[in-house]
Scaffold this motif. Sequence first.
Motif, PDB file in Angstrom:
ATOM      1  N   MET A  35      15.669 -62.153   0.621  1.00 13.04           N
ATOM      2  CA  MET A  35      15.895 -63.201   1.769  1.00 13.04           C
ATOM      3  C   MET A  35      14.338 -63.165   2.758  1.00 13.04           C
ATOM      4  O   MET A  35      14.278 -61.806   2.558  1.00 13.04           O
ATOM      5  N   ALA A  36      13.953 -63.944   3.539  1.00 18.48           N
ATOM      6  CA  ALA A  36      13.207 -63.152   4.092  1.00 18.48           C
ATOM      7  C   ALA A  36      13.764 -63.388   5.987  1.00 18.48           C
ATOM      8  O   ALA A  36      14.383 -64.663   6.304  1.00 18.48           O
ATOM      9  N   ASP A  37      12.737 -62.680   6.503  1.00 22.23           N
ATOM     10  CA  ASP A  37      13.771 -61.874   8.012  1.00 22.23           C
ATOM     11  C   ASP A  37      12.813 -63.140   8.741  1.00 22.23           C
ATOM     12  O   ASP A  37      11.141 -62.436   9.164  1.00 22.23           O
ATOM     13  N   LEU A  93       0.841 -65.371  -2.280  1.00 28.92           N
ATOM     14  CA  LEU A  93       1.477 -64.191  -2.978  1.00 28.92           C
ATOM     15  C   LEU A  93       2.476 -64.931  -2.433  1.00 28.92           C
ATOM     16  O   LEU A  93       3.487 -63.591  -3.036  1.00 28.92           O
ATOM     17  N   ASP A  94       2.088 -63.666  -1.178  1.00 31.88           N
ATOM     18  CA  ASP A  94       3.792 -64.011  -0.512  1.00 31.88           C
ATOM     19  C   ASP A  94       5.171 -64.826  -0.599  1.00 31.88           C
ATOM     20  O   ASP A  94       6.094 -64.275  -1.012  1.00 31.88           O
ATOM     21  N   GLU A  95       4.623 -65.287  -0.233  1.00 28.83           N
ATOM     22  CA  GLU A  95       5.300 -66.367  -0.373  1.00 28.83           C
ATOM     23  C   GLU A  95       6.450 -67.511  -1.382  1.00 28.83           C
ATOM     24  O   GLU A  95       6.688 -67.201  -2.011  1.00 28.83           O
ATOM     25  N   ALA A  96       4.803 -66.978  -2.850  1.00 28.44           N
ATOM     26  CA  ALA A  96       5.421 -67.457  -4.292  1.00 28.44           C
ATOM     27  C   ALA A  96       6.952 -66.290  -4.134  1.00 28.44           C
ATOM     28  O   ALA A  96       7.393 -66.641  -5.250  1.00 28.44           O
ATOM     29  N   VAL A  97       6.427 -65.128  -4.237  1.00 32.85           N
ATOM     30  CA  VAL A  97       6.855 -63.965  -4.712  1.00 32.85           C
ATOM     31  C   VAL A  97       8.575 -64.264  -4.076  1.00 32.85           C
ATOM     32  O   VAL A  97       9.628 -64.181  -4.128  1.00 32.85           O
ATOM     33  N   LEU A  98       8.715 -64.435  -2.841  1.00 30.76           N
ATOM     34  CA  LEU A  98      10.121 -64.654  -2.085  1.00 30.76           C
ATOM     35  C   LEU A  98      10.257 -65.811  -2.103  1.00 30.76           C
ATOM     36  O   LEU A  98      11.642 -66.094  -2.370  1.00 30.76           O
ATOM     37  N   GLU A  99       9.396 -66.554  -2.736  1.00 33.52           N
ATOM     38  CA  GLU A  99      10.230 -67.665  -3.315  1.00 33.52           C
ATOM     39  C   GLU A  99      11.368 -68.034  -4.569  1.00 33.52           C
ATOM     40  O   GLU A  99      12.713 -67.846  -4.781  1.00 33.52           O
ATOM     41  N   LEU A 100      10.789 -66.577  -5.516  1.00 31.10           N
ATOM     42  CA  LEU A 100      11.246 -66.435  -6.884  1.00 31.10           C
ATOM     43  C   LEU A 100      12.338 -65.482  -6.379  1.00 31.10           C
ATOM     44  O   LEU A 100      13.715 -65.070  -6.771  1.00 31.10           O
ATOM     45  N   LEU A 101      12.070 -64.366  -5.931  1.00 33.04           N
ATOM     46  CA  LEU A 101      13.619 -63.829  -4.932  1.00 33.04           C
ATOM     47  C   LEU A 101      14.319 -63.892  -4.613  1.00 33.04           C
ATOM     48  O   LEU A 101      15.895 -63.536  -4.161  1.00 33.04           O
ATOM     49  N   ARG A 102      14.718 -65.411  -3.561  1.00 34.81           N
ATOM     50  CA  ARG A 102      15.511 -65.766  -2.857  1.00 34.81           C
ATOM     51  C   ARG A 102      16.726 -66.489  -4.755  1.00 34.81           C
ATOM     52  O   ARG A 102      17.205 -67.108  -3.844  1.00 34.81           O
ATOM     53  N   HIS A 103      15.893 -66.970  -5.483  1.00 37.54           N
ATOM     54  CA  HIS A 103      16.447 -67.754  -6.154  1.00 37.54           C
ATOM     55  C   HIS A 103      17.210 -66.234  -7.602  1.00 37.54           C
ATOM     56  O   HIS A 103      18.351 -66.673  -7.780  1.00 37.54           O
ATOM     57  N   ASP A 104      16.457 -65.448  -7.451  1.00 34.88           N
ATOM     58  CA  ASP A 104      17.212 -63.925  -7.939  1.00 34.88           C
ATOM     59  C   ASP A 104      16.257 -62.754  -7.514  1.00 34.88           C
ATOM     60  O   ASP A 104      15.529 -62.058  -7.608  1.00 34.88           O
ATOM     61  N   GLY A 105      17.196 -62.261  -6.644  1.00 32.59           N
ATOM     62  CA  GLY A 105      16.722 -60.844  -5.468  1.00 32.59           C
ATOM     63  C   GLY A 105      16.052 -60.012  -6.838  1.00 32.59           C
ATOM     64  O   GLY A 105      15.665 -58.861  -6.154  1.00 32.59           O
ATOM     65  N   ARG A 106      17.334 -59.540  -8.317  1.00 33.15           N
ATOM     66  CA  ARG A 106      16.803 -58.063  -8.998  1.00 33.15           C
ATOM     67  C   ARG A 106      15.700 -59.076  -9.716  1.00 33.15           C
ATOM     68  O   ARG A 106      16.157 -58.162 -10.840  1.00 33.15           O
ATOM     69  N   ALA A 136       4.677 -62.615 -14.334  1.00 36.67           N
ATOM     70  CA  ALA A 136       4.379 -63.303 -15.425  1.00 36.67           C
ATOM     71  C   ALA A 136       4.533 -65.484 -14.491  1.00 36.67           C
ATOM     72  O   ALA A 136       3.785 -65.675 -14.357  1.00 36.67           O
ATOM     73  N   ALA A 137       5.264 -65.130 -14.121  1.00 38.29           N
ATOM     74  CA  ALA A 137       6.305 -65.947 -12.844  1.00 38.29           C
ATOM     75  C   ALA A 137       4.739 -66.676 -11.964  1.00 38.29           C
ATOM     76  O   ALA A 137       4.841 -67.808 -11.644  1.00 38.29           O
ATOM     77  N   THR A 138       3.965 -65.119 -11.715  1.00 35.22           N
ATOM     78  CA  THR A 138       2.938 -65.224 -10.286  1.00 35.22           C
ATOM     79  C   THR A 138       1.683 -65.217 -10.750  1.00 35.22           C
ATOM     80  O   THR A 138       0.149 -66.002 -10.635  1.00 35.22           O
ATOM     81  N   GLY A 139       1.925 -64.477 -12.046  1.00 32.63           N
ATOM     82  CA  GLY A 139       0.119 -64.706 -12.857  1.00 32.63           C
ATOM     83  C   GLY A 139      -0.974 -63.428 -12.448  1.00 32.63           C
ATOM     84  O   GLY A 139      -1.722 -63.092 -12.188  1.00 32.63           O
ATOM     85  N   GLN A 140       0.317 -62.810 -11.772  1.00 28.99           N
ATOM     86  CA  GLN A 140       0.072 -61.474 -11.581  1.00 28.99           C
ATOM     87  C   GLN A 140      -0.021 -59.940 -12.396  1.00 28.99           C
ATOM     88  O   GLN A 140       0.961 -60.386 -13.319  1.00 28.99           O
ATOM     89  N   ALA A 157       1.493 -54.529 -11.328  1.00 31.22           N
ATOM     90  CA  ALA A 157       1.187 -53.103 -10.354  1.00 31.22           C
ATOM     91  C   ALA A 157       1.063 -53.697  -8.560  1.00 31.22           C
ATOM     92  O   ALA A 157       1.413 -53.686  -7.449  1.00 31.22           O
ATOM     93  N   VAL A 158      -0.042 -55.140  -8.938  1.00 30.01           N
ATOM     94  CA  VAL A 158       0.078 -55.882  -7.909  1.00 30.01           C
ATOM     95  C   VAL A 158       2.012 -56.343  -7.301  1.00 30.01           C
ATOM     96  O   VAL A 158       1.921 -56.037  -5.679  1.00 30.01           O
ATOM     97  N   ILE A 159       1.765 -56.852  -7.992  1.00 30.10           N
ATOM     98  CA  ILE A 159       3.385 -57.014  -7.235  1.00 30.10           C
ATOM     99  C   ILE A 159       4.131 -55.977  -6.901  1.00 30.10           C
ATOM    100  O   ILE A 159       5.222 -56.575  -5.960  1.00 30.10           O
ATOM    101  N   LYS A 160       3.952 -54.816  -7.636  1.00 37.60           N
ATOM    102  CA  LYS A 160       5.096 -53.907  -7.251  1.00 37.60           C
ATOM    103  C   LYS A 160       4.591 -53.497  -5.425  1.00 37.60           C
ATOM    104  O   LYS A 160       5.657 -53.075  -4.612  1.00 37.60           O
TER     105      LYS A 160
END
Length: 325
Positions: free
Chosen positions: A58-60, A182-195, A203-207, A210-213
């Motif tokens: 979730m995004a605070d 990219l931050d918004e895209a990662v948050l949207e993916l984690l909103r559906h599955d935080g793990r 794979a979902a963002t095309g990055q 290392a960038v995702i980490k």
Amino acid sequence: MAHVYQPDAIDLRLLQALQIDGRAPFSRIAEVLGVSDQTIARRFRRLRNETRLRVLGMADHSRLGRANWIVRLRCTPDAAESLADALARRPDTSYIGLMSGGTEVMCAMKPKSRQDRDELLLDQIPRTRRVTSVDASCVLSHFYGGPLGWLNKIDTLDSAQEAALRPDAPTAAEAPVDLEPLDEAVLELLRHDGRATVTELAAATGQTEAVIKRRVRRLRATGVLYFHVEYDHEPFGHGTEAVLWLKVDPSRLRAVGQTLAGHREVRFAAAVSGRANVVVSVLCRTTEELFAYLADQVGAIEGVQDVEAVPTLREVKALIYTPRR
């Protein structure tokens, strides 16, 4: 005879561990709890199947300089469920509840911009057929909720276990955090599955991984990203949910909020705009326990002038929308 799921102490410890760190590897949770990796994986799968367990990123919004709103919608009895379902499909709503009486829908919304807020509150909702009134309250200050989940209060882990699981505290931020696409895209993916794994996010963002980490690490370090553990409460003996609207003496707002935050029954508490200036979400075992809480605890707080308790008939959306079957 129908199967009745009976959660045990290990299940409760696992839930609290996930609330502390939603992305903690099963191996680390297993080590802290003193069980095998296979046990944690098996328990996680069973909780997911039996109680619809999900860990959500979730995004605070307070870290982003965005305001949250809580909206009470009253409508004709034949419109409540369809209205709740329509609101639940929106990505900017985090909670939808059908309230007692069947003519009220409660909606927690997190608009990304003032324009998004105005389109929903001033245009779309007022024009919705069979909506008879709209009462929108801006969340002014959180007392409990968000990164602090109700599972933090169940005390199944000792202090050493909590410390071993707890990630580093977010850094203090004087200014709102700016998000890139990219931050918004990662948050949207984690909103559906935080793990979701780093590999899946990449794979979902095309990055690259290392960038995702780095992005996930930054979102957590700034406090923008936190985790919520969602599950059915009834198998754990908590079958009564309600929202309390409190009218509090303004000079006592902070003290009342801090008192409410310490109550075991409280899942969420915040100061809001409006005549009822504090809203509280509570979780109890029975209606008798809810009555005792209102009479013995809320009623004893200095500064509380009036209380409206509205039982929740059904949660249509609890952070992520799951369509009714």
